[in-house]
Design a protein around this motif. Structure first.
Motif, mmCIF file in Angstrom:
data_model
loop_
_atom_site.group_PDB
_atom_site.id
_atom_site.type_symbol
_atom_site.label_atom_id
_atom_site.label_comp_id
_atom_site.label_asym_id
_atom_site.label_seq_id
_atom_site.Cartn_x
_atom_site.Cartn_y
_atom_site.Cartn_z
ATOM 1 N N LYS A 138 0.819 -1.211 0.000
ATOM 2 C CA LYS A 138 0.000 0.000 0.000
ATOM 3 C C LYS A 138 0.856 1.265 0.000
ATOM 4 O O LYS A 138 0.564 2.237 -0.713
ATOM 5 N N LYS A 139 1.915 1.274 0.784
ATOM 6 C CA LYS A 139 2.785 2.462 0.849
ATOM 7 C C LYS A 139 3.434 2.731 -0.500
ATOM 8 O O LYS A 139 3.599 3.885 -0.889
ATOM 9 N N ARG A 140 3.803 1.666 -1.186
ATOM 10 C CA ARG A 140 4.408 1.823 -2.509
ATOM 11 C C ARG A 140 3.408 2.406 -3.491
ATOM 12 O O ARG A 140 3.735 3.288 -4.291
ATOM 13 N N ARG A 141 2.170 1.936 -3.439
ATOM 14 C CA ARG A 141 1.136 2.465 -4.324
ATOM 15 C C ARG A 141 0.903 3.951 -4.052
ATOM 16 O O ARG A 141 0.776 4.760 -4.977
ATOM 17 N N GLU A 142 0.834 4.311 -2.797
ATOM 18 C CA GLU A 142 0.607 5.716 -2.426
ATOM 19 C C GLU A 142 1.760 6.598 -2.887
ATOM 20 O O GLU A 142 1.551 7.724 -3.340
ATOM 21 N N LYS A 143 2.958 6.088 -2.769
ATOM 22 C CA LYS A 143 4.142 6.837 -3.201
ATOM 23 C C LYS A 143 4.067 7.179 -4.687
ATOM 24 O O LYS A 143 4.502 8.250 -5.117
ATOM 25 N N LEU A 144 3.482 6.270 -5.468
ATOM 26 C CA LEU A 144 3.383 6.454 -6.919
ATOM 27 C C LEU A 144 2.130 7.209 -7.342
ATOM 28 O O LEU A 144 1.877 7.390 -8.531
ATOM 29 N N GLY A 145 1.328 7.647 -6.360
ATOM 30 C CA GLY A 145 0.090 8.363 -6.677
ATOM 31 C C GLY A 145 -1.027 7.441 -7.097
ATOM 32 O O GLY A 145 -1.899 7.826 -7.886
ATOM 33 N N LEU A 146 -1.036 6.214 -6.555
ATOM 34 C CA LEU A 146 -2.029 5.204 -6.936
ATOM 35 C C LEU A 146 -2.938 4.851 -5.765
ATOM 36 O O LEU A 146 -3.343 3.698 -5.606
ATOM 37 N N GLU A 147 -3.302 5.850 -4.950
ATOM 38 C CA GLU A 147 -4.110 5.582 -3.757
ATOM 39 C C GLU A 147 -5.396 4.840 -4.073
ATOM 40 O O GLU A 147 -5.796 3.914 -3.366
ATOM 41 N N ASN A 148 -6.073 5.220 -5.124
ATOM 42 C CA ASN A 148 -7.326 4.569 -5.518
ATOM 43 C C ASN A 148 -7.215 3.972 -6.915
ATOM 44 O O ASN A 148 -8.138 4.047 -7.723
ATOM 45 N N ILE A 174 9.705 7.373 -18.968
ATOM 46 C CA ILE A 174 11.094 7.715 -18.646
ATOM 47 C C ILE A 174 11.164 9.004 -17.831
ATOM 48 O O ILE A 174 11.946 9.112 -16.879
ATOM 49 N N LYS A 175 10.325 9.986 -18.159
ATOM 50 C CA LYS A 175 10.300 11.237 -17.388
ATOM 51 C C LYS A 175 9.831 10.993 -15.954
ATOM 52 O O LYS A 175 10.325 11.626 -15.010
ATOM 53 N N PHE A 176 8.866 10.095 -15.809
ATOM 54 C CA PHE A 176 8.402 9.749 -14.455
ATOM 55 C C PHE A 176 9.546 9.107 -13.677
ATOM 56 O O PHE A 176 9.762 9.425 -12.498
ATOM 57 N N TYR A 177 10.263 8.227 -14.323
ATOM 58 C CA TYR A 177 11.401 7.549 -13.697
ATOM 59 C C TYR A 177 12.487 8.563 -13.318
ATOM 60 O O TYR A 177 13.074 8.509 -12.238
ATOM 61 N N GLN A 178 12.717 9.522 -14.213
ATOM 62 C CA GLN A 178 13.714 10.561 -13.965
ATOM 63 C C GLN A 178 13.308 11.446 -12.791
ATOM 64 O O GLN A 178 14.151 11.886 -11.997
ATOM 65 N N LYS A 179 12.004 11.707 -12.675
ATOM 66 C CA LYS A 179 11.499 12.534 -11.564
ATOM 67 C C LYS A 179 11.871 11.923 -10.220
ATOM 68 O O LYS A 179 12.112 12.635 -9.243
ATOM 69 N N TRP A 180 11.928 10.590 -10.195
ATOM 70 C CA TRP A 180 12.312 9.882 -8.980
ATOM 71 C C TRP A 180 13.816 9.590 -8.969
ATOM 72 O O TRP A 180 14.279 8.718 -8.236
ATOM 73 N N LYS A 181 14.563 10.346 -9.781
ATOM 74 C CA LYS A 181 16.026 10.273 -9.840
ATOM 75 C C LYS A 181 16.536 8.861 -10.159
ATOM 76 O O LYS A 181 17.599 8.435 -9.681
ATOM 77 N N GLY A 182 15.762 8.157 -10.977
ATOM 78 C CA GLY A 182 16.177 6.827 -11.415
ATOM 79 C C GLY A 182 16.280 5.812 -10.293
ATOM 80 O O GLY A 182 17.020 4.837 -10.394
ATOM 81 N N ARG A 183 15.498 6.028 -9.234
ATOM 82 C CA ARG A 183 15.510 5.088 -8.100
ATOM 83 C C ARG A 183 14.073 4.785 -7.674
ATOM 84 O O ARG A 183 13.470 5.522 -6.898
ATOM 85 N N LEU A 184 13.544 3.730 -8.235
ATOM 86 C CA LEU A 184 12.230 3.237 -7.846
ATOM 87 C C LEU A 184 12.364 1.762 -7.491
ATOM 88 O O LEU A 184 13.198 1.053 -8.063
ATOM 89 N N PHE A 185 11.540 1.286 -6.588
ATOM 90 C CA PHE A 185 11.661 -0.089 -6.112
ATOM 91 C C PHE A 185 11.629 -1.094 -7.255
ATOM 92 O O PHE A 185 12.447 -2.000 -7.326
ATOM 93 N N ALA A 186 10.688 -0.935 -8.168
ATOM 94 C CA ALA A 186 10.569 -1.861 -9.297
ATOM 95 C C ALA A 186 10.857 -1.159 -10.622
ATOM 96 O O ALA A 186 10.309 -1.511 -11.665
ATOM 97 N N ALA A 187 11.713 -0.164 -10.565
ATOM 98 C CA ALA A 187 12.209 0.550 -11.751
ATOM 99 C C ALA A 187 11.113 0.855 -12.771
ATOM 100 O O ALA A 187 10.188 1.609 -12.495
ATOM 101 N N ASP A 188 11.207 0.252 -13.966
ATOM 102 C CA ASP A 188 10.271 0.583 -15.038
ATOM 103 C C ASP A 188 8.841 0.180 -14.715
ATOM 104 O O ASP A 188 7.889 0.817 -15.164
ATOM 105 N N GLN A 189 8.649 -0.880 -13.924
ATOM 106 C CA GLN A 189 7.287 -1.300 -13.568
ATOM 107 C C GLN A 189 6.580 -0.227 -12.758
ATOM 108 O O GLN A 189 5.426 0.121 -13.038
ATOM 109 N N ASP A 190 7.272 0.319 -11.765
ATOM 110 C CA ASP A 190 6.705 1.421 -10.985
ATOM 111 C C ASP A 190 6.444 2.631 -11.877
ATOM 112 O O ASP A 190 5.414 3.309 -11.758
ATOM 113 N N ALA A 191 7.391 2.901 -12.778
ATOM 114 C CA ALA A 191 7.262 4.066 -13.661
ATOM 115 C C ALA A 191 6.092 3.922 -14.629
ATOM 116 O O ALA A 191 5.369 4.887 -14.902
#
Length: 329
Positions: A138-148, A174-191
């Motif tokens: 749930k925290k990961r979803r919220e971090k990505l703006g996926l609350e609902n 790619i811009k979404f990934y860059q916004k998170w400075k290229g550090r997301l838990f599941a990289a492209d999947q999260d992006a």
């Protein structure tokens, strides 16, 4: 039918088994084109892939990427995942213009039946189809703006490539990934989830079937996606009864010694029909799988406890993967 894989040299046996499984189970399909985005795949392995596809009178196009970093103008850390996972984001630019639709498959997948219904599926004007990953934290979803919103697994992507190009989806991700400075838990999947949250059509689990579907009961998975509604029980049962695409997600993989994955024999069956049939199993996993089996038996009656323990351990698994990846370099 157009199929896309991304692969490095180490994972070629798995890709070979996957390609074989598609060819064997889709003999009536008039045309199948395989596209492989390669990251330093050896000449020998490329030749053997071409031979395998030619045996089934299908087509294969291998594109050598050489260095994945050249396609990104910022630094990134895939946190234990091989950087080849990012190559799928380039499909709109690298695949030829005549490719209007493509089915991307992770290298750790095996196809057990016809892909015809999936390939012809109406995506309801969305860019791509993906399977819901109900166990996403749930925290990961919220971090990505996926609350609902649902969170989806990127191991199988049915892509309307015309819409992907029209909306420049690759750049948005790619811009979404860059916004998170290229550090997301599941990289492209999260992006993908964060950038295209309004452009994803939900596929049935049978098209991206992983071990969570027989390790957690349906009712518990429903609670994890609340307040959203999960798929119907009928659709869930249909997927359990006859999964079409098996995704060997996590550490439980059939090419590792001591593995007891429910669908390990499917992988072994198709690998045996390829040049890589004698590939040795990865050693050093037997004790892990013994412990894994005991853990599954003890926690089966307590899915909530199991889920909490797994989520607690995942960062440690990722740290282990990251260390292993650095050593391989």
């Amino acid at each position: 039918m157009n199929i896309l894989y991304t692969v490095n040299d180490k994972f070629v046996p798995q890709i070979g088994a996957g390609i074989c499984s598609i060819c064997e189970n889709n003999l009536k399909e008039t045309e199948i084109n395989f596209f492989v985005f390669s990251l330093h795949v050896s000449k020998k392995n490329k030749i053997e892939l071409e031979k395998l596809v030619k045996k089934y009178r299908r087509s294969i196009y291998i594109v050598e990427l050489d260095d994945i970093n050249q396609y990104f103008d910022f630094q990134f850390d895939t946190l234990g995942w091989n950087p080849i996972i990012l190559a799928r984001l380039l499909m709109g630019k690298i695949l030829p213009e005549w490719v209007k639709r493509v089915l991307y498959l992770d290298g750790d997948t095996i196809v057990r039946g016809s892909l015809d219904k999936l390939w012809r599926l109406d995506l309801d004007n969305k860019i791509l189809g993906m399977c819901i990953e109900p166990t996403a934290d749930k925290k990961r979803r919220e971090k990505l703006g996926l609350e609902n919103r649902y969170y989806y697994n990127s191991g199988v992507l049915l892509v309307d490539l015309e819409k992907w190009r029209e909306k420049d989806a690759g750049t948005l991700i790619i811009k979404f990934y860059q916004k998170w400075k290229g550090r997301l838990f599941a990289a492209d999947q999260d992006a993908i989830n964060g950038a295209l949250k309004d452009e994803i059509y939900p596929l049935l689990p049978k098209y991206n079937f992983c071990n969570i579907y027989y390790q957690y009961p349906y009712k518990f998975l429903c609670t994890l996606v609340k307040p959203l509604r999960y798929i119907s029980f009928k659709a869930f049962q249909e997927s359990l009864k006859n999964p079409i695409i098996i995704h060997y997600l996590g550490e439980e993989r059939p090419w590792r010694s001591g593995n007891t994955h429910k669908y390990r024999k499917d992988y072994q069956k198709y690998l045996a029909k390829t040049y890589w049939r004698d590939t040795p199993y990865e050693k050093g996993w037997r004790l892990y799988f013994i412990c894994w089996g005991i853990f599954n038996k003890l926690t089966r009656p307590f899915p909530k406890v199991r889920y909490s323990i797994i989520n607690y351990l995942i960062p440690y698994f990722m740290k282990f993967r990251s260390i292993k990846l650095r050593r391989e370099k």
